[in-house]
Design an enzyme around this catalytic site. Sequence first.
Site, PDB file in Angstrom:
ATOM      1  N   VAL A 116       0.846  -1.197   0.000  1.00 43.83           N
ATOM      2  CA  VAL A 116       0.000   0.000   0.000  1.00 43.83           C
ATOM      3  C   VAL A 116       0.881   1.247   0.000  1.00 43.83           C
ATOM      4  O   VAL A 116       1.831   1.356   0.771  1.00 43.83           O
ATOM      5  CB  VAL A 116      -0.932  -0.001   1.221  1.00 43.83           C
ATOM      6  CG1 VAL A 116      -1.651   1.343   1.339  1.00 43.83           C
ATOM      7  CG2 VAL A 116      -1.934  -1.138   1.116  1.00 43.83           C
ATOM      8  N   LYS A 117       0.563   2.179  -0.876  1.00 44.23           N
ATOM      9  CA  LYS A 117       1.298   3.449  -0.937  1.00 44.23           C
ATOM     10  C   LYS A 117       0.653   4.418   0.046  1.00 44.23           C
ATOM     11  O   LYS A 117      -0.359   5.044  -0.257  1.00 44.23           O
ATOM     12  CB  LYS A 117       1.282   4.011  -2.353  1.00 44.23           C
ATOM     13  CG  LYS A 117       2.232   5.173  -2.558  1.00 44.23           C
ATOM     14  CD  LYS A 117       2.255   5.634  -4.008  1.00 44.23           C
ATOM     15  CE  LYS A 117       3.349   6.663  -4.235  1.00 44.23           C
ATOM     16  NZ  LYS A 117       3.280   7.797  -3.334  1.00 44.23           N
ATOM     17  N   GLU A 118       1.240   4.517   1.225  1.00 46.77           N
ATOM     18  CA  GLU A 118       0.722   5.451   2.221  1.00 46.77           C
ATOM     19  C   GLU A 118       0.990   6.882   1.755  1.00 46.77           C
ATOM     20  O   GLU A 118       1.941   7.158   1.033  1.00 46.77           O
ATOM     21  CB  GLU A 118       1.367   5.202   3.587  1.00 46.77           C
ATOM     22  CG  GLU A 118       1.137   3.800   4.148  1.00 46.77           C
ATOM     23  CD  GLU A 118      -0.318   3.509   4.497  1.00 46.77           C
ATOM     24  OE1 GLU A 118      -1.124   4.458   4.546  1.00 46.77           O
ATOM     25  OE2 GLU A 118      -0.652   2.324   4.726  1.00 46.77           O
ATOM     26  N   GLY A 265      -2.565   4.340  -3.780  1.00 48.79           N
ATOM     27  CA  GLY A 265      -2.183   3.376  -4.814  1.00 48.79           C
ATOM     28  C   GLY A 265      -1.304   2.295  -4.212  1.00 48.79           C
ATOM     29  O   GLY A 265      -1.335   2.032  -3.004  1.00 48.79           O
TER      30      GLY A 265
END
EC number: 6.5.1.3
Length: 778
Positions: A116-118, A265
């Site tokens: 997960v793109k934090e 994203g």
Amino acid sequence: MISGPLTREEEYDFRQLLKQMKNLNKAEQSSKRIVRQSTYQYEGHDITSWKCTEYLYKKEPCPLPTKARGLFTSMQDSEEVIVARGYDKFFNISEVSQTKWPWIEKNTHGPYELTVKENGCLILAASLDGGKTLLVTSKHALNLPHAEVGMKWLQQHLNQAGKTPEEFAAFLHENNATAVFELCDDSFEEHILEYPERMRGLYLHGINRNSVELDTWPSADVTKVAERFGFRVTEFFTFESVDEGREFADKVRNDHMLDGRAIEGFVVRCQINGSDKPFMFKIKYDEPYLMFREWREVTKRILNDKPYRITYPLSKQYVAWVKGQIRDNADDFIDYNKNKGIIAARKGFLEYYKSHGGNESDVYDQESAGTKVLLLPIATICCGKTTIALALSKLFGFGHVQNDDMPKKNRRNRFHSMILNQFDGHNFVFADRNNHFLEQRKTLTAVVRKEFVNCRIVCLYWSHEGISKTDIFKMATKRMAGRGENHQTLTPELAPNFLEIIRDFQKDFQPLDLESSDDNLIEDVIELNPMDDAKVNLQKVIDDLCNMFPDMLKRPSDAEISEALESATTYVPTVRQSLGGKSKKTPAFFALVPVDVDIKQWLAQLLETNTSEDWDLCKEMLYSGHHDRPPHITLVHNASTKDSRAKTIYKGYMKLPNNQIISERITAKCHADYLVCNGSSMALRIKSIITKDNKLLPSSVVRRSATLEDGEVSLVTFNSVPHITLSCGKGIKGYQSNEMLLTVFGPEDADSPLDCPDGWSVIPVSLSFNAAFERFQN
């Protein structure tokens, strides 16, 4: 995955890399953009950060000695080593050729790990002193608040897990590794996605070995480390095939959620075929985040009384709502410009929108009125930029504005206005000017971004890198001779001193510098060779633009390109202007004209939001008065030259070359601090006029001061109180503003008002802007 000390071969690779980086950092000015070295003091150590020019990561093949983004070295035990290493630069889907799905399918293999793109900022943690000291840094620097906040969170996480910073430092030293975190803390800095208190902190995203080649740990091992030391775990998903991973990412995009929360994203890890070399790319969701960004920027512009434009249909309703909120709940927006309250404002509007019949699905289905793209050349004379602009216009219907077509008077403002007007009918606009000065680029990109918040700025950069000045000069003179008189201004007939002008352009050329505040709005760069012919460079521009905007542009056929190029090369300009030589008329006066702000519009917006009696007088003057000249700061007037001091100043400005490019060479940073109105005249007092010390400027027109930065001087004005006359009453002349301002500030131009006669308005304001030198005729 390898851990522990470097092998001898890896140590040799590092020494070679270090040598290359140091050589590039010492290179001449035109090359220095490639690598920058900054050294920081940290716990008794000199820590060196190596930063590469961002756009070169995209170039194929990459000319940089390393793709590492975030690389720190230091002397440890009498030997310089890598102490912290970020990821290699990785790109979004379709951003470069290696992140197009067909390339990924053909050249990579699983497992495909989607992490997960934090939505935060990058923090690196590493060890010093053989594992006794913990180093925490942002992507490129140690002295930013992000590093300090990162250290506080790291200590908090470790404490909650019963660990110490020394234990974590020892772990990193043992594995010769860097921990890569995403700092998500809305109390420190808000981004787009919300992180409530229960979700704030450091998300451990990766662990990289401190080696030249990227060696990054599998996500499962990273998760174990996060759990061991109490960090927030970055969620990940593993798929054996690229199709499975893409299908999962597409489902999350369509659902707008992952496990009940919005995400930015995914970052994907996989491996290159035939090796265990890691390959990373990202899958980023643009909507509705680009619309949310537009709301953020528009709100800042409303708060700062600046103009704005919107591109999403729902933004119109947001603007109406937020203006009411700013009026009725001003305290909620006190820290908005410091990135505080952004999410609360957005949530407030969405709740209002839903309560008035709006659907949540409408938010995700919003489509922009169209991406706006500014094509910004950075070039020198005769490189072929106009040929390419004309060909692109014929092939794709791009807007095209030629600076050479603009009248000399107020040229820069006209150029900016024409570009903005072209965007009304075109998504792409080519700003046809050399733009070889940083100041030109800064003012133009700022003006465009003010109007179109999400405008993407693409630079067409005719780089001088690795080419001798002699070769560029020969190329320019040969091409100029070849085109003869087929140009608006720069021809042997119109400019007999054209050889000198070409040399001046070369000498003045300021390379692209994406790290500077002048060029930092540029997002993409297409690098071109000035020695290549127009056909080669046109094909490269077309290929790169079609790759950048696959949904907006389709590559034309070779025959269509050839036809467009032939049309461009036979173009005959309809405007002809003399460039060199002295004007037949003696200038009436010399002045500075604002180039990055519309003074009248700025004032009108101030008057809209201020309703006291002082402002009422100003409002009446603005709308009932007159002033025929564009807003300007008079430096000296010919009519004043009976005074010996004025005569000296006038002669000084007369010594400046009289040609169209002089105003591009002399610009000044100006600051206005008071608006003064007496019912007959209205003017802005200009407190400072600062420019770079320029050999073109005679000593009689500059003033040096110990309070100025090195290389800066003040421009001399004959008026004791420099100003911009904004409006005059019936029968009142512009010069009468001088008398009004002398009454208020005195002949010594006092810092604050000395007198404010009854019925006059003397109002503190604050406006900083850039202005360009101009000659005015009667």
